[in-house]
Write a protein that holds these residues in place. Structure first.
Motif, short mmCIF file in Angstrom:
data_model
loop_
_atom_site.label_atom_id
_atom_site.label_comp_id
_atom_site.label_asym_id
_atom_site.label_seq_id
_atom_site.Cartn_x
_atom_site.Cartn_y
_atom_site.Cartn_z
N MET A 15 -7.20 -17.07 -10.62
CA MET A 15 -6.98 -15.82 -9.89
C MET A 15 -7.10 -16.06 -8.38
O MET A 15 -6.29 -15.55 -7.59
CB MET A 15 -7.99 -14.76 -10.37
N ILE A 16 -8.08 -16.85 -7.99
CA ILE A 16 -8.26 -17.17 -6.57
C ILE A 16 -7.05 -17.94 -6.04
O ILE A 16 -6.56 -17.68 -4.94
CB ILE A 16 -9.55 -18.01 -6.39
N LYS A 17 -6.54 -18.87 -6.83
CA LYS A 17 -5.37 -19.65 -6.39
C LYS A 17 -4.16 -18.75 -6.18
O LYS A 17 -3.39 -18.96 -5.23
CB LYS A 17 -5.08 -20.74 -7.40
N HIS A 18 -3.99 -17.75 -7.04
CA HIS A 18 -2.88 -16.81 -6.85
C HIS A 18 -3.06 -16.01 -5.56
O HIS A 18 -2.08 -15.76 -4.84
CB HIS A 18 -2.77 -15.87 -8.05
N LEU A 19 -4.28 -15.58 -5.28
CA LEU A 19 -4.55 -14.84 -4.04
C LEU A 19 -4.24 -15.70 -2.82
O LEU A 19 -3.67 -15.23 -1.83
CB LEU A 19 -6.00 -14.38 -4.01
N LEU A 20 -4.61 -16.96 -2.88
CA LEU A 20 -4.34 -17.88 -1.76
C LEU A 20 -2.84 -18.08 -1.58
O LEU A 20 -2.33 -18.05 -0.46
CB LEU A 20 -5.03 -19.23 -2.01
N PRO A 38 -14.10 -27.51 -5.41
CA PRO A 38 -12.72 -27.97 -5.56
C PRO A 38 -11.68 -26.98 -5.04
O PRO A 38 -10.58 -27.39 -4.64
CB PRO A 38 -12.58 -28.18 -7.07
N LEU A 39 -12.01 -25.69 -4.99
CA LEU A 39 -11.05 -24.69 -4.50
C LEU A 39 -10.83 -24.79 -3.00
O LEU A 39 -9.85 -24.26 -2.47
CB LEU A 39 -11.54 -23.28 -4.84
N ALA A 40 -11.72 -25.51 -2.30
CA ALA A 40 -11.53 -25.71 -0.87
C ALA A 40 -10.23 -26.47 -0.60
O ALA A 40 -9.58 -26.25 0.42
CB ALA A 40 -12.72 -26.45 -0.27
N ALA A 41 -9.84 -27.34 -1.52
CA ALA A 41 -8.60 -28.10 -1.36
C ALA A 41 -7.38 -27.18 -1.41
O ALA A 41 -6.32 -27.53 -0.89
CB ALA A 41 -8.49 -29.17 -2.45
#
Length: 302
Positions: A15-20, A38-41
């Motif tokens: 969900m976070i990746k979609h928002l980004l 890992p989401l920092a990448a």
């Protein structure tokens, strides 16, 4: 918009990746920082405590394990609206959107407490599982003030195919309980059918093919029969989550006077699974509860 997100787990991370990808700035907190790192990448900004989100984010999304976790993240030490959070009433935060599955009564209480800080609360549990989160096709059932739901709906749209406002605060959680009653009972029924097929010497793996187009056909049938008859599938959740949700359904039934004998039976099956040590097993482990020998027969002992 600048967004905060608490709980980048199996559901939260995609969900976070979609928002980004939608162009938002996302500030992320997780109880174990290493799991969020890992989401920092992907462009996420990792913080040390929920309170660190208040100064940055206009909306903060929660996707945590249970009612207690929501209370701790919002009102506990270092929480979004905790007593030690200096900016609780003066930060940028305007909305809390809770994607967790928790008790409707607790949701209403938390919303009232947040309102004292001028914060709108939207309870927005989801359906679609990890595949839906990854594909951005989740179904979201929302409760809250109509203006608040309208304000956050474009954000939720980054990872959801549909947002349906079901009523005031708590209505989203009650709708999710209806969803879980259907899902848990259906998966339990599928497990019993797989066990029956295996006991009769029928190739249970072919049930989706044989039942395609009939009344028994469903996304759940096509998802769970392979998981119950084959090994090597990545987990999509735990039986502990099902047990937590079905216990909440049973409590809601008692509170409202609804008659739910099937839910009562499924609740006992899940308690048996916990006693067997299967609480952390994949959702497909229903098969190991209703027919324990099936793991050796069909799935090589997942």
């Amino acid at each position: 918009m600048e967004i905060g997100f608490c709980g980048p787990g199996l559901m939260g991370a995609p969900m976070i990746k979609h928002l980004l990808r939608a162009g938002h700035t996302v500030w992320v907190w997780n109880r174990t920082r290493a799991k969020a790192q890992p989401l920092a990448a992907d462009g996420a900004r990792i913080v040390d405590a929920p309170r660190d989100l208040v100064a940055h984010a206009q909306a903060v999304f929660l996707c945590v394990s249970d009612t207690h976790a929501v209370e701790e993240v919002v009102f506990g030490l270092g929480g979004l609206l905790g007593e030690d959070t200096a900016d609780a009433g003066a930060g940028r935060m305007r909305w809390i959107v809770d994607h967790s599955s928790i008790a409707p009564a607790a949701t209403r209480d938390y919303a009232q407490r947040a309102a004292r800080h001028g914060i709108g609360w939207v309870d927005a549990p989801v359906s679609g599982g990890v595949p839906g989160a990854q594909a951005g096709t989740l179904a979201v059932m929302a409760g809250g003030n109509a203006a608040d739901v309208t304000a956050v709906e474009p954000l939720i749209g980054a990872y959801a195919a549909r947002v349906t406002r079901m009523g005031d605060v708590g209505a989203g959680q009650m709708t999710k309980l209806c969803n879980q009653a259907i899902v848990c009972a259906t998966v339990a029924g599928i497990a019993e059918a797989v066990g029956l097929a295996q006991a009769a010497g029928i190739d249970a793996a072919r049930l989706p093919e044989a039942l395609a187009g009939g009344w028994a056909d469903s996304v759940l049938l096509r998802t769970f029969v392979p998981r119950m008859t084959e090994s090597g599938h990545a987990p999509i959740g735990s039986l502990r989550t099902f047990q937590k949700d079905i216990d909440t359904v049973a409590e809601a039934a008692r509170a409202t006077g609804a008659v739910m004998p099937v839910v009562g039976a499924v609740q006992q099956v899940l308690r048996l699974g916990a006693a067997m040590g299967l609480g952390e097993a994949d959702l497909a482990a229903f098969i190991d509860i209703v027919r324990p020998q099936a793991s050796a027969v069909g799935r090589g002992g997942r």
